[in-house]
Design a protein around this motif. Structure first.
Motif, mmCIF file in Angstrom:
data_model
loop_
_atom_site.group_PDB
_atom_site.id
_atom_site.type_symbol
_atom_site.label_atom_id
_atom_site.label_comp_id
_atom_site.label_asym_id
_atom_site.label_seq_id
_atom_site.Cartn_x
_atom_site.Cartn_y
_atom_site.Cartn_z
ATOM 1 N N GLU A 48 47.693 52.471 67.045
ATOM 2 C CA GLU A 48 48.004 53.756 67.403
ATOM 3 C C GLU A 48 49.949 53.904 67.569
ATOM 4 O O GLU A 48 50.899 54.262 66.705
ATOM 5 N N ALA A 49 49.838 54.033 69.009
ATOM 6 C CA ALA A 49 50.872 53.559 70.447
ATOM 7 C C ALA A 49 51.637 52.777 69.024
ATOM 8 O O ALA A 49 53.189 52.837 69.458
ATOM 9 N N THR A 50 51.445 51.151 68.857
ATOM 10 C CA THR A 50 52.131 50.056 68.426
ATOM 11 C C THR A 50 52.352 50.931 66.811
ATOM 12 O O THR A 50 53.386 50.281 66.064
ATOM 13 N N ASP A 51 52.021 50.809 65.675
ATOM 14 C CA ASP A 51 52.381 51.593 64.827
ATOM 15 C C ASP A 51 52.961 52.369 65.203
ATOM 16 O O ASP A 51 54.816 52.488 64.231
ATOM 17 N N ALA A 52 53.346 53.332 65.525
ATOM 18 C CA ALA A 52 54.148 55.428 66.087
ATOM 19 C C ALA A 52 55.304 53.859 66.563
ATOM 20 O O ALA A 52 56.169 54.146 65.991
ATOM 21 N N PHE A 53 54.954 52.489 67.543
ATOM 22 C CA PHE A 53 56.304 52.272 67.559
ATOM 23 C C PHE A 53 57.252 52.029 66.581
ATOM 24 O O PHE A 53 59.028 51.694 66.406
ATOM 25 N N LYS A 54 56.808 50.546 65.933
ATOM 26 C CA LYS A 54 56.805 49.802 64.745
ATOM 27 C C LYS A 54 57.741 51.480 63.480
ATOM 28 O O LYS A 54 58.635 50.564 62.697
ATOM 29 N N ALA A 55 56.979 52.759 63.731
ATOM 30 C CA ALA A 55 57.527 53.056 62.531
ATOM 31 C C ALA A 55 59.311 53.146 63.191
ATOM 32 O O ALA A 55 59.110 53.578 62.426
ATOM 33 N N GLU A 56 58.534 54.097 64.289
ATOM 34 C CA GLU A 56 60.177 54.469 64.382
ATOM 35 C C GLU A 56 61.346 54.068 64.777
ATOM 36 O O GLU A 56 62.351 54.178 64.631
ATOM 37 N N HIS A 57 61.043 52.581 65.027
ATOM 38 C CA HIS A 57 62.287 51.273 64.705
ATOM 39 C C HIS A 57 62.537 50.381 64.029
ATOM 40 O O HIS A 57 63.835 49.888 63.298
ATOM 41 N N GLY A 58 61.391 50.666 63.259
ATOM 42 C CA GLY A 58 61.580 50.752 61.576
ATOM 43 C C GLY A 58 61.124 48.586 61.459
ATOM 44 O O GLY A 58 61.946 47.886 61.115
ATOM 45 N N VAL A 59 60.460 48.201 62.670
ATOM 46 C CA VAL A 59 60.315 46.927 62.355
ATOM 47 C C VAL A 59 58.692 46.659 62.162
ATOM 48 O O VAL A 59 58.215 47.460 61.982
ATOM 49 N N LYS A 60 58.461 45.228 62.006
ATOM 50 C CA LYS A 60 57.478 45.039 61.355
ATOM 51 C C LYS A 60 55.974 44.222 62.576
ATOM 52 O O LYS A 60 54.967 44.421 62.041
ATOM 53 N N THR A 61 56.637 43.910 63.376
ATOM 54 C CA THR A 61 55.858 43.498 64.645
ATOM 55 C C THR A 61 56.526 43.828 65.437
ATOM 56 O O THR A 61 57.321 44.291 65.859
ATOM 57 N N THR A 62 55.543 43.230 66.851
ATOM 58 C CA THR A 62 55.794 42.834 68.256
ATOM 59 C C THR A 62 55.725 41.787 68.828
ATOM 60 O O THR A 62 54.785 40.848 68.612
ATOM 61 N N PRO A 63 56.629 41.181 70.138
ATOM 62 C CA PRO A 63 57.120 42.432 71.016
ATOM 63 C C PRO A 63 58.941 42.068 70.019
ATOM 64 O O PRO A 63 58.959 42.218 69.436
ATOM 65 N N GLN A 64 58.971 43.625 70.789
ATOM 66 C CA GLN A 64 60.663 43.841 70.727
ATOM 67 C C GLN A 64 61.618 44.043 71.899
ATOM 68 O O GLN A 64 61.124 44.690 73.207
ATOM 69 N N THR A 65 62.420 43.219 72.004
ATOM 70 C CA THR A 65 63.056 43.008 73.100
ATOM 71 C C THR A 65 64.553 44.250 72.813
ATOM 72 O O THR A 65 65.204 43.997 72.284
ATOM 73 N N PHE A 66 64.870 44.895 73.792
ATOM 74 C CA PHE A 66 66.348 45.341 73.667
ATOM 75 C C PHE A 66 67.032 45.433 75.021
ATOM 76 O O PHE A 66 66.584 45.274 76.345
ATOM 77 N N ILE A 67 68.292 44.717 74.240
ATOM 78 C CA ILE A 67 69.253 44.448 75.684
ATOM 79 C C ILE A 67 70.282 45.817 75.794
ATOM 80 O O ILE A 67 71.566 45.658 75.262
ATOM 81 N N GLY A 68 70.734 46.373 76.432
ATOM 82 C CA GLY A 68 72.200 47.111 76.706
ATOM 83 C C GLY A 68 71.783 48.269 75.307
ATOM 84 O O GLY A 68 72.644 48.553 74.824
#
Length: 249
Positions: A48-68
């Motif tokens: 559920e947390a994974t699906d919510a994260f994907k929906a929030e950021h509009g991505v289809k897969t994880t992992p996702q990296t953010f810098i700055g």
């Protein structure tokens, strides 16, 4: 924008669940750390947390990296961000065959050294070909259906008699094992000579006469090894070994 201009902190969201830890998440974290980044390791511990994260950021897969505050993306995107190559899984490559031959050469050298006290002997050369045949057969037998399907693209005998595509790995493995032990030579020599000759003729016709661009089934049906010189080498080695052992009888 370059990596050197970014803050040396990265935020990584990856799946870490009781029954699954994402391997690409581990690879992304390792790469970031090797590039000198401190990693804020954010775990997605439920589906559920994974699906919510994907929906929030509009991505289809994880992992996702953010810098700055900027989303870099998945593991491949992180590699590109740092200027590293991303292998194409569909690209043809001789690497599997070269790696196999390198390992069997080392095995033969080790066996020769253990028996004769030197890595370079005639017997070691025989072992190299025998080991190569046995390991190549093993690679084919991992998925014989896939091998047979790819083999039928170019082997002349298999096209006339489909069962030959299933028998081939067993024949190659048997001949290789018998040649390693130098036993039942009367059987190993004709087998190796026959399958090697048919294979060589098939490769020459497909590649050098018909000019077809095909993948070789030499290391199994799922490989991206192009049919060509190294494929021909496998067959020529069998022919040479058969002739050598026949002359030594």
């Amino acid at each position: 924008m370059t990596a050197s201009a970014e803050p040396r902190v990265a935020t990584l969201y990856r799946m870490v669940m009781p029954t699954h830890i994402c391997p690409f998440g581990l690879k992304a974290r390792d790469l970031l750390r090797r590039q000198g980044y401190a990693v804020e390791d954010k775990w997605l511990t439920t589906r559920e947390a994974t699906d919510a994260f994907k929906a929030e950021h509009g991505v289809k897969t994880t992992p996702q990296t953010f810098i700055g505050g900027q989303r870099i993306g998945g593991y491949d995107d992180v590699r590109r961000f740092f200027g590293k190559s991303v292998p194409d899984p569909k690209a043809t490559s001789y690497t599997p065959v070269l790696a196999l031959f390198a390992m069997t050469a080392l095995m033969a050298a080790a066996a020769s050294y253990g028996v004769y006290g030197t890595p370079l002997t005639v017997r070691g050369a025989e072992w190299f070909i025998g080991f190569s045949m046995a390991v190549l057969a093993l690679m084919k037998l991992q998925n014989i259906e896939s091998f047979a399907t790819m083999f039928l693209n170019y082997d002349l005998l298999a096209r006339r008699w489909v069962r030959y595509s299933y028998l081939y790995p067993f024949a190659e493995g048997l001949a290789g094992v018998l040649m390693i032990g130098r036993v039942v030579t009367w059987l190993s020599v004709p087998i190796a000579l026959f399958i090697g000759t048919v294979g060589a003729v098939s490769v020459v016709k497909a590649v050098y006469v018909d000019r077809r661009e095909l993948k070789c089934a030499c290391v199994g049906g799922g490989s991206n090894v192009p049919l060509g010189f190294l494929s021909l080498t496998e067959n020529l080695m069998m022919i040479a070994m058969a002739i050598w052992m026949a002359l030594a009888l």
